[in-house]
Design an enzyme around this catalytic site. Structure first.
Site, PDB file in Angstrom:
ATOM      1  N   SER A  29      -3.863  -5.101   1.891  1.00  0.00           N
ATOM      2  CA  SER A  29      -4.099  -6.221   0.984  1.00  0.00           C
ATOM      3  C   SER A  29      -5.504  -6.142   0.378  1.00  0.00           C
ATOM      4  O   SER A  29      -5.860  -5.140  -0.242  1.00  0.00           O
ATOM      5  CB  SER A  29      -3.854  -7.531   1.730  1.00  0.00           C
ATOM      6  OG  SER A  29      -3.718  -8.613   0.830  1.00  0.00           O
TER       7      SER A  29
ATOM      8  N   ASP B 223       7.794  -8.535  -0.997  1.00  0.00           N
ATOM      9  CA  ASP B 223       6.451  -9.094  -0.778  1.00  0.00           C
ATOM     10  C   ASP B 223       6.336 -10.424  -1.525  1.00  0.00           C
ATOM     11  O   ASP B 223       6.514 -10.481  -2.746  1.00  0.00           O
ATOM     12  CB  ASP B 223       5.385  -8.114  -1.283  1.00  0.00           C
ATOM     13  CG  ASP B 223       3.988  -8.462  -0.783  1.00  0.00           C
ATOM     14  OD1 ASP B 223       3.613  -9.647  -0.861  1.00  0.00           O
ATOM     15  OD2 ASP B 223       3.271  -7.557  -0.337  1.00  0.00           O
TER      16      ASP B 223
ATOM     17  N   HIS C 227       5.014 -10.156   2.697  1.00  0.00           N
ATOM     18  CA  HIS C 227       3.649  -9.638   2.741  1.00  0.00           C
ATOM     19  C   HIS C 227       3.101  -9.612   4.163  1.00  0.00           C
ATOM     20  O   HIS C 227       2.356  -8.698   4.514  1.00  0.00           O
ATOM     21  CB  HIS C 227       2.752 -10.525   1.855  1.00  0.00           C
ATOM     22  CG  HIS C 227       1.370  -9.996   1.684  1.00  0.00           C
ATOM     23  ND1 HIS C 227       1.072  -8.927   0.862  1.00  0.00           N
ATOM     24  CD2 HIS C 227       0.178 -10.384   2.238  1.00  0.00           C
ATOM     25  CE1 HIS C 227      -0.230  -8.688   0.903  1.00  0.00           C
ATOM     26  NE2 HIS C 227      -0.793  -9.550   1.730  1.00  0.00           N
TER      27      HIS C 227
END
Length: 276
Positions: free
Chosen positions: A152, A221, A249
């Site tokens: 991320s 996601d 995610h």
């Protein structure tokens, strides 16, 4: 007409107020250090031997991290975590890298976990440089045996570092193209590209990266769109590989399936020591 005019004025004021809130509250929207100040476990709780390390940054901050060694390690992973939690929330990654035969250095950015300071974009880049120096200078690990792994937000930091150093390869897991691109998705009704005080432009960094790149992303996601992962893969140089994950995610992790772990291992092993 007067009522319509009054409603229009109120709507304009509300819009301006929301834009101002987004502008001034950006740091709290990008970083969640408060969610992860407490260290909930250590590698020792999972049966992993480790060294607790303190890394000094060039601007005087102290970063807390763990170095998890592996006997006869074939490579070393420098791990950059996402914007929430701390290093103690990434224990499954540490177990995976240990099982694959790689040392791991994982650290908390300034303002996270037991590290000093407050997070900022420029600060996270200084943190990355400090961690890199710790591995390559203090630990004397050749850069051609260092894997940069970013999840991320950490993927943007890792990509930034990959432009400036010579790692063996770069791994991006569920990473966005840039903060303005993410903001445009969340607030399509606001001029967020003008309001944004953050860049973290992973896609721009990838255009000048020279090492091999592994991109992993899930179509499900729910935070970073799958199209971001696809765009990053397209921007990356050869050699490169794309791994399609499954799940959201926060649950589409590479370590959750053996075939995903095997794909990552093969790519890492094929490219360790390949960078001149």
């Amino acid at each position: 007409m007067r009522m319509l005019f009054s409603l229009s004025i109120m709507a304009a004021i509300a819009y301006a107020a929301l834009a101002a809130l987004i502008f001034f509250a950006q740091s709290s929207l990008v970083y969640y250090p408060g969610s992860g100040r407490n260290v909930i476990e250590t590698p020792d709780d999972r049966g992993l031997g480790y060294e607790s390390v303190e890394i000094a940054t060039s601007d005087g901050e102290s970063l807390h991290g763990w170095f998890i060694p592996v006997p006869a390690a074939t490579g070393t992973v420098l791990f950059f975590h996402g914007n929430a939690g701390n290093i103690s929330h990434r224990m499954d990654y540490l177990l995976m890298f240990h099982r694959l035969g790689y040392n791991t250095l994982i650290f908390d950015y300034r303002g996270y976990g037991q590290s000093s300071g407050s997070p900022s974009e420029s600060g996270t880049y200084l943190d990355a440089r400090a961690a890199w120096r710790y591995l390559t200078e203090t630990k004397e690990i050749p850069s051609t045996h260092v894997v940069l792994f970013g999840e991320s937000l950490g993927g943007a930091v890792a990509a930034w570092l990959a432009v400036r150093e010579k790692p063996a390869l770069l791994v991006l897991a569920s990473v966005f193209t840039s903060i303005p691109d993410m903001a445009a998705k969340i607030y399509p009704f606001l001029p967020v590209r003008l309001l944004s005080r953050f860049e973290y432009s992973t896609i721009d960094y990838l255009r000048t990266v020279t090492c091999p790149v592994f991109v992993a992303h899930s179509p499900q996601d729910d935070i970073v769109p799958f199209t971001h992962g696809e765009a990053l893969y397209q921007a990356a140089p050869e050699p490169k590989q794309f791994l399609r994950l499954q799940g959201g995610h926060n649950n589409g992790f590479i370590f959750m399936r053996e075939d995903w772990v095997e794909a990552l291992r093969k790519f890492i092993d094929a490219n360790l020591g390949a960078v001149p």
